[in-house]
Design an enzyme around this catalytic site. Structure first.
Site, PDB file in Angstrom:
ATOM      1  N   GLU A 168       0.586  -1.376   0.016  1.00  0.00           N
ATOM      2  CA  GLU A 168       0.011   0.291   0.365  1.00  0.00           C
ATOM      3  C   GLU A 168       0.815   1.345  -0.109  1.00  0.00           C
ATOM      4  O   GLU A 168       2.314   1.178   0.629  1.00  0.00           O
ATOM      5  CB  GLU A 168      -0.670  -0.369   1.364  1.00  0.00           C
ATOM      6  CG  GLU A 168      -0.556  -0.033   2.632  1.00  0.00           C
ATOM      7  CD  GLU A 168      -1.347   0.989   3.414  1.00  0.00           C
ATOM      8  OE1 GLU A 168      -1.651   1.757   3.533  1.00  0.00           O
ATOM      9  OE2 GLU A 168      -1.277  -0.058   4.676  1.00  0.00           O
ATOM     10  N   LYS A 208      -2.925  -2.004  15.903  1.00  0.00           N
ATOM     11  CA  LYS A 208      -2.930  -0.368  17.040  1.00  0.00           C
ATOM     12  C   LYS A 208      -4.138  -0.598  17.968  1.00  0.00           C
ATOM     13  O   LYS A 208      -4.779  -0.552  17.777  1.00  0.00           O
ATOM     14  CB  LYS A 208      -2.650   0.206  16.357  1.00  0.00           C
ATOM     15  CG  LYS A 208      -1.406   0.725  15.755  1.00  0.00           C
ATOM     16  CD  LYS A 208      -0.800   1.744  15.454  1.00  0.00           C
ATOM     17  CE  LYS A 208       0.483   1.962  15.205  1.00  0.00           C
ATOM     18  NZ  LYS A 208       0.119   2.404  13.223  1.00  0.00           N
TER      19      LYS A 208
HETATM   20  N1  PSU Z   1      -2.720   1.278  10.864  1.00  0.00           N
HETATM   21  C1  PSU Z   1      -1.698   1.903  10.906  1.00  0.00           C
HETATM   22  N2  PSU Z   1      -1.058   1.922  10.134  1.00  0.00           N
HETATM   23  C2  PSU Z   1      -1.610   2.902   8.834  1.00  0.00           C
HETATM   24  C3  PSU Z   1      -2.658   2.701   8.580  1.00  0.00           C
HETATM   25  C4  PSU Z   1      -3.593   2.072   9.913  1.00  0.00           C
HETATM   26  O1  PSU Z   1      -0.896   0.938  11.941  1.00  0.00           O
HETATM   27  O2  PSU Z   1      -0.590   3.581   7.923  1.00  0.00           O
HETATM   28  C5  PSU Z   1      -3.551   3.594   7.722  1.00  0.00           C
HETATM   29  C6  PSU Z   1      -4.057   2.251   6.547  1.00  0.00           C
HETATM   30  O3  PSU Z   1      -4.187   2.574   5.677  1.00  0.00           O
HETATM   31  C7  PSU Z   1      -5.390   2.027   6.694  1.00  0.00           C
HETATM   32  C8  PSU Z   1      -5.418   2.964   6.824  1.00  0.00           C
HETATM   33  O4  PSU Z   1      -5.654   1.213   6.000  1.00  0.00           O
HETATM   34  O5  PSU Z   1      -4.943   3.758   7.214  1.00  0.00           O
HETATM   35  C9  PSU Z   1      -6.823   2.984   7.586  1.00  0.00           C
HETATM   36  O6  PSU Z   1      -7.601   4.066   7.920  1.00  0.00           O
HETATM   37  P1  PSU Z   1      -8.978   4.570   7.909  1.00  0.00           P
HETATM   38  O7  PSU Z   1      -8.916   4.149   9.908  1.00  0.00           O
HETATM   39  O8  PSU Z   1      -9.232   5.580   8.367  1.00  0.00           O
HETATM   40  O9  PSU Z   1     -10.043   3.486   7.807  1.00  0.00           O
END
Ligand code: PSU
Ligand code: MN
Length: 302
Positions: free
Chosen positions: A23, A157
């Protein structure tokens, strides 16, 4: 051209050489420059050393690219104002010709489009704490429910409600597999103390699970939790202090929606003075290694 798939990735897919999707939100929104570029290129190198082909995915001037070049990765790491592109953002980013960093959800979409089964990342999005009030559930989970890609991560996390995240995945029929581990990984730490249904002993066993899921046409992804190696982890008690502080700051500043996750990641990193960034990098390398091996085993079964 709807989606640009690099020559190398096209060739690999045609010849059943294992390909691993990566990604770009982790590059543009997850880590600071120049560590982000350095990490992204090292991840590609680790995958290549296993005999697999990396396919970093991102949207450049409205064109989704599967298999970004080194120069494109460098641009992604430097450029300001790249949008975080989840499922709902894709049509508009393409319509307006913008740059978009793919999240877990959108990387899965383009991996499936290209025919790539295995995707390596750091952590996935999930059900946020207090989602009962905020309704904040990452689109990543619905993508895992619907899109046929295996995602290798280090768990999630503790900015998230991990028990609810597991419940959600269970409801939507997403297998969550612990690679050589009984419990879900907690990203910075190796053990969330939340038991998973299945511990997998080898990459081969995981590849077979993928094989059967696809053969049965069971729609949706598989989540592999590959815990951070113990020597690099930050213990839960320690990191949770910073996580809770970041959540408080987000509340105070009225952070909402897609800004929440990047905000929390940035604040945790600042409060741990870069230690969390080091752990983050190490766990991604570890995922790249395991992901490439899974892709190799899966290629043998196809
Ligand atoms: N969690 C992490 N590192 C990240 C992300 C999430 O520990 O870089 C990024 C990933 O790209 C994940 C996105 O798909 O954040 C999720 O965002 P949201 O919670 O807005 O869906
Ligand atoms: Mn969200």
């Amino acid at each position: 051209m709807l989606v640009k798939i690099s020559q190398e990735v096209q060739e690999a897919l045609k010849n059943n050489i294992p390909v691993v999707a990566l990604e770009s939100t982790i590059i543009s929104h997850g880590m600071p420059y120049p560590k982000n570029v350095e990490t992204a290129l090292n991840v590609e190198k680790i995958i290549r050393e296993q005999g697999a082909v990396p396919a970093t995915i991102g949207i450049i001037e409205g064109v989704p690219v599967v298999g970004m070049s080194e120069e494109e990765i460098e641009l992604f790491g430097k450029k300001q104002g790249i949008l975080k592109a989840s499922r709902r953002d894709l049509p508009v980013i393409m319509s307006k010709g913008l740059w978009g960093a793919t999240t877990v959800a959108t990387t899965m979409i383009f991996a499936q489009y290209a025919g790539i089964e295995v995707f390596v990342t750091g952590g996935i999005g999930g059900v946020h704490k207090e989602a009962q009030q905020t309704f904040d559930i990452s689109a990543d989970l619905q993508e895992l429910a619907n899109t046929n890609v295996t995602v290798v991560c280090a768990g999630a996390k503790a900015i998230l409600d991990l028990p609810l995240t597991l419940e959600y995945l269970e409801t939507f029929g997403v297998p969550v597999l612990g690679y050589k581990s009984k419990n879900l990984g907690a990203f910075y730490s190796s053990d969330s103390s939340l038991p998973l249904d299945y511990e997998m002993d080898s990459e081969e066993e995981i590849a077979k699970a993928i094989y059967y899921k696809r053969k049965l046409n069971l729609k949706g992804g598989i989540l592999v939790s590959n815990p951070i190696p113990k020597e690099y982890e930050i213990p839960n008690e320690e990191i949770n202090v910073y996580i809770n502080k970041a959540i408080e700051d987000a509340k105070k500043e009225g952070i909402k929606g897609k800004d929440t996750t990047p905000f929390l990641l940035k604040h945790i990193k600042e409060h741990t003075e870069g230690r969390s960034l080091e752990a983050n990098i190490k766990l991604v390398y570890n995922n790249a290694l395991v992901g490439a091996k899974i892709a190799k085993e899966y290629a043998k079964l196809k």
